[in-house]
Design an enzyme around this catalytic site. Structure first.
Site, PDB file in Angstrom:
ATOM      1  N   GLU A   1       0.809  -1.214   0.000  1.00 46.21           N
ATOM      2  CA  GLU A   1       0.000   0.000   0.000  1.00 46.21           C
ATOM      3  C   GLU A   1       0.849   1.274   0.000  1.00 46.21           C
ATOM      4  OE1 GLU A   1      -4.124  -1.534   2.073  1.00 46.21           O
ATOM      5  OE2 GLU A   1      -2.462  -1.068   3.389  1.00 46.21           O
TER       6      GLU A   1
ATOM      7  N   CYS B   1       3.408   8.598   1.070  1.00 44.00           N
ATOM      8  CA  CYS B   1       3.855   7.690   2.120  1.00 44.00           C
ATOM      9  C   CYS B   1       4.137   6.340   1.462  1.00 44.00           C
ATOM     10  CB  CYS B   1       2.735   7.591   3.164  1.00 44.00           C
ATOM     11  SG  CYS B   1       3.129   6.547   4.541  1.00 44.00           S
TER      12      CYS B   1
ATOM     13  N   CYS C   1       5.775  -6.413   7.539  1.00 43.79           N
ATOM     14  CA  CYS C   1       6.908  -5.820   8.262  1.00 43.79           C
ATOM     15  C   CYS C   1       7.642  -6.918   9.009  1.00 43.79           C
ATOM     16  CB  CYS C   1       6.430  -4.763   9.253  1.00 43.79           C
ATOM     17  SG  CYS C   1       7.803  -3.908  10.069  1.00 43.79           S
TER      18      CYS C   1
ATOM     19  N   CYS D   1       5.335  -4.664  16.162  1.00 42.13           N
ATOM     20  CA  CYS D   1       4.935  -3.704  17.193  1.00 42.13           C
ATOM     21  C   CYS D   1       3.473  -3.978  17.539  1.00 42.13           C
ATOM     22  CB  CYS D   1       5.133  -2.276  16.691  1.00 42.13           C
ATOM     23  SG  CYS D   1       6.853  -1.970  16.242  1.00 42.13           S
TER      24      CYS D   1
ATOM     25  N   CYS E   1       0.462  -1.923  15.921  1.00 45.42           N
ATOM     26  CA  CYS E   1       0.518  -1.625  14.486  1.00 45.42           C
ATOM     27  C   CYS E   1      -0.092  -2.752  13.669  1.00 45.42           C
ATOM     28  CB  CYS E   1       1.964  -1.400  14.076  1.00 45.42           C
ATOM     29  SG  CYS E   1       2.171  -1.179  12.295  1.00 45.42           S
TER      30      CYS E   1
ATOM     31  N   CYS F   1      -1.820   6.255   9.678  1.00 46.17           N
ATOM     32  CA  CYS F   1      -0.611   5.632  10.221  1.00 46.17           C
ATOM     33  C   CYS F   1      -0.924   4.326  10.916  1.00 46.17           C
ATOM     34  CB  CYS F   1       0.004   6.547  11.266  1.00 46.17           C
ATOM     35  SG  CYS F   1       1.293   7.536  10.621  1.00 46.17           S
TER      36      CYS F   1
HETATM   37  N1  SAH Z   1       8.345   0.920  10.425  1.00 37.97           N
HETATM   38  C1  SAH Z   1       8.606   2.296  10.498  1.00 37.97           C
HETATM   39  C2  SAH Z   1       7.799   3.105   9.507  1.00 37.97           C
HETATM   40  C3  SAH Z   1       6.359   2.726   9.280  1.00 37.97           C
HETATM   41  S1  SAH Z   1       5.238   2.966  10.585  1.00 37.97           S
HETATM   42  C4  SAH Z   1       8.391   2.799  11.907  1.00 37.97           C
HETATM   43  O1  SAH Z   1       7.868   2.063  12.728  1.00 37.97           O
HETATM   44  O2  SAH Z   1       8.792   3.923  12.169  1.00 37.97           O
HETATM   45  C5  SAH Z   1       4.880   4.708  10.529  1.00 37.97           C
HETATM   46  C6  SAH Z   1       4.462   5.295  11.878  1.00 37.97           C
HETATM   47  O3  SAH Z   1       3.132   4.894  12.228  1.00 37.97           O
HETATM   48  C7  SAH Z   1       5.344   4.856  13.019  1.00 37.97           C
HETATM   49  O4  SAH Z   1       5.655   5.923  13.871  1.00 37.97           O
HETATM   50  C8  SAH Z   1       4.446   3.872  13.712  1.00 37.97           C
HETATM   51  O5  SAH Z   1       4.861   3.646  15.020  1.00 37.97           O
HETATM   52  C9  SAH Z   1       3.107   4.531  13.592  1.00 37.97           C
HETATM   53  N2  SAH Z   1       1.965   3.635  13.871  1.00 37.97           N
HETATM   54  C10 SAH Z   1       1.917   2.295  13.737  1.00 37.97           C
HETATM   55  N3  SAH Z   1       0.685   1.832  14.076  1.00 37.97           N
HETATM   56  C11 SAH Z   1      -0.048   2.912  14.450  1.00 37.97           C
HETATM   57  C12 SAH Z   1      -1.392   3.075  14.876  1.00 37.97           C
HETATM   58  N4  SAH Z   1      -2.221   2.044  14.941  1.00 37.97           N
HETATM   59  N5  SAH Z   1      -1.810   4.330  15.157  1.00 37.97           N
HETATM   60  C13 SAH Z   1      -0.985   5.381  15.028  1.00 37.97           C
HETATM   61  N6  SAH Z   1       0.287   5.290  14.592  1.00 37.97           N
HETATM   62  C14 SAH Z   1       0.768   4.058  14.314  1.00 37.97           C
HETATM   63 FE1  SF4 Z   2       6.762  -2.405  11.450  1.00 34.09          FE
HETATM   64 FE2  SF4 Z   2       4.519  -1.243  12.248  1.00 34.09          FE
HETATM   65 FE3  SF4 Z   2       6.533  -1.549  13.971  1.00 34.09          FE
HETATM   66 FE4  SF4 Z   2       6.753   0.245  11.941  1.00 34.09          FE
HETATM   67  S1  SF4 Z   2       5.299   0.316  13.635  1.00 34.09           S
HETATM   68  S2  SF4 Z   2       8.296  -1.276  12.636  1.00 34.09           S
HETATM   69  S3  SF4 Z   2       5.586  -0.855  10.315  1.00 34.09           S
HETATM   70  S4  SF4 Z   2       5.355  -3.221  12.991  1.00 34.09           S
END
Ligand code: SAH
Ligand code: SF4
Length: 371
Positions: free
Chosen positions: A99, A112, A119, A123, A126, A349
């Protein structure tokens, strides 16, 4: 059952470095200087049809079209949010989906871009991290997302006066870009090349969950803006929210930020902090946050948690977010609360997870391969 890969033996030129492009031409018994002309057609004009590359000899155009191509990822779906945010689901050659989101502002906007299918990391807050099938994107697939987005806004040839709707790139889509450093670096080098897309490093931001050894390389070799997904101020909590913290804990991460070259001039490092109700959003957390980043030229980006189907977390209340922001502001840090964009099309995000994966979620749970 594996999905058959469509048979197109032609070599993709998008994503090759200048040197690799020259090598392809030598293989075709052509002079390497043609690479400069081709580069201009591919990355400045955005042309995909060799027949229309009129500054190249006709015979050469016919010959190269037999063995090479200038492609784009194919668009599986395209959705536009009520707020103008646009989300593409691109289908790659091996039928994996990825995406890309475009977030328009008045006279500009950020694309973006994703760096992986799914991934490598998991996390807990996420959605992307719950996708079981993961692979790195190639440099061509990374640049290709931006080029395809530009196609749909007719921004070819590259505007010379600097006015463009697709003015910025944020590596904040699916995936951890620093776990795919080589391909991301190659793609961003292409995007920054002055004879092509020509996007300044100041218009590119790479977001990482904190892959410490690669942060240094990223600073030295690319010099793009850095965003750090911090999300917690104590290691025990960050271990849970961003498990890579067990490998590179908060103090090591912040040391890497202090060494990051951009922090020595006017540019600042962005710390992203997702606001999760009852988890990381107390006044004490806010005070500790400003203590931690003290001495680093920093901007703190508060992101309201974006819920997704199946998550146990909730977003902090507006009141709580604003109280938290007040503490951070009072300590002298700019702390914009990021307005969620494209929530209605699951483009915000952390919500990215390809639609086909979502649909398959229940049907193939047993057969999914966990990397
Ligand atoms: N993997 C990288 C980049 C992609 S995630 C990273 O983690 O930085 C982009 C941003 O979205 C990151 O700051 C991530 O922590 C945030 N993010 C992930 N899940 C989210 C959610 N459910 N609500 C708000 N932000 C989120
Ligand atoms: Fe991966 Fe989501 Fe963690 Fe970013 S926030 S490193 S996309 S699992």
């Amino acid at each position: 059952m594996t999905t058959p890969i469509p048979f197109d033996p032609r070599i993709e030129l998008v994503g090759l470095s200048r040197a690799e492009l020259a090598e392809e031409l030598v293989r075709l018994d052509e002079k390497p200087f043609r690479a400069k002309q081709l580069w201009h057609w591919i990355y400045h004009q955005g042309e995909t049809d060799f027949a229309k590359m009129t500054t190249l000899a006709k015979d050469f155009r016919t010959k190269i079209a037999e063995t090479h191509k200038v492609g784009r990822p194919s668009v599986a779906t395209l959705q536009t949010s009520t707020d103008g945010t646009r989300k593409w689901l691109f289908r790659l050659d091996d039928f994996k989906d990825v995406e890309t989101v475009y977030i328009p502002e008045n006279d500009r906007g950020a694309v973006c871009v994703s760096s992986q299918v799914g991934c490598t990391l998991t996390c807990s807050f996420c959605h992307t991290g719950t996708q079981p099938l993961v692979r790195n994107l190639t440099s061509g697939e990374i640049v290709g997302q931006f080029m395809a987005a530009r196609d749909s806004y007719n921004e070819w040839p590259t505007p010379q006066d600097g006015t463009r709707m697709l003015s910025n790139i944020v590596m904040m889509g699916m995936g951890e870009p620093l776990f795919n450093y080589e391909n991301v670096a190659k793609a961003l080098t292409i995007v920054m090349d002055h004879e092509g897309i020509s996007l300044s490093k100041r218009r590119i931001t790479l977001s990482t969950s904190g892959i410490v050894p690669e942060i240094e390389r990223c600073g030295e070799e690319l010099g793009v803006n850095l965003a750090i997904s911090l999300h917690a101020v104590r290691d025990d909590l960050r271990d849970e929210l961003v498990p890579i913290n067990k490998k590179w804990p908060i103090h090591e991460l912040l040391e890497a930020c202090r060494r990051y070259p951009t922090s020595s001039n006017a540019r600042r490092i962005t710390f992203e902090y997702v606001m999760i109700k009852g988890v990381n959003d107390t006044d004490a957390d806010a005070h500790e946050l400003v203590n931690l980043v003290r001495g680093i030229p920093a901007k703190i980006n508060l992101i309201p948690f974006n819920p997704w189907p199946g998550t146990a977390y909730e977003c902090s209340s507006n009141n709580r977010i604003h109280k938290f922001a007040d503490i951070v502001n009072a300590a002298g840090y700019s702390s914009p609360v990021r307005r969620p964009r494209g929530r209605d099309i699951m483009a915000a995000c952390g919500q990215l997870k390809s639609a086909s994966e979502r649909a398959k979620k229940f049907s193939d749970r047993e057969t999914a391969v966990t990397p």
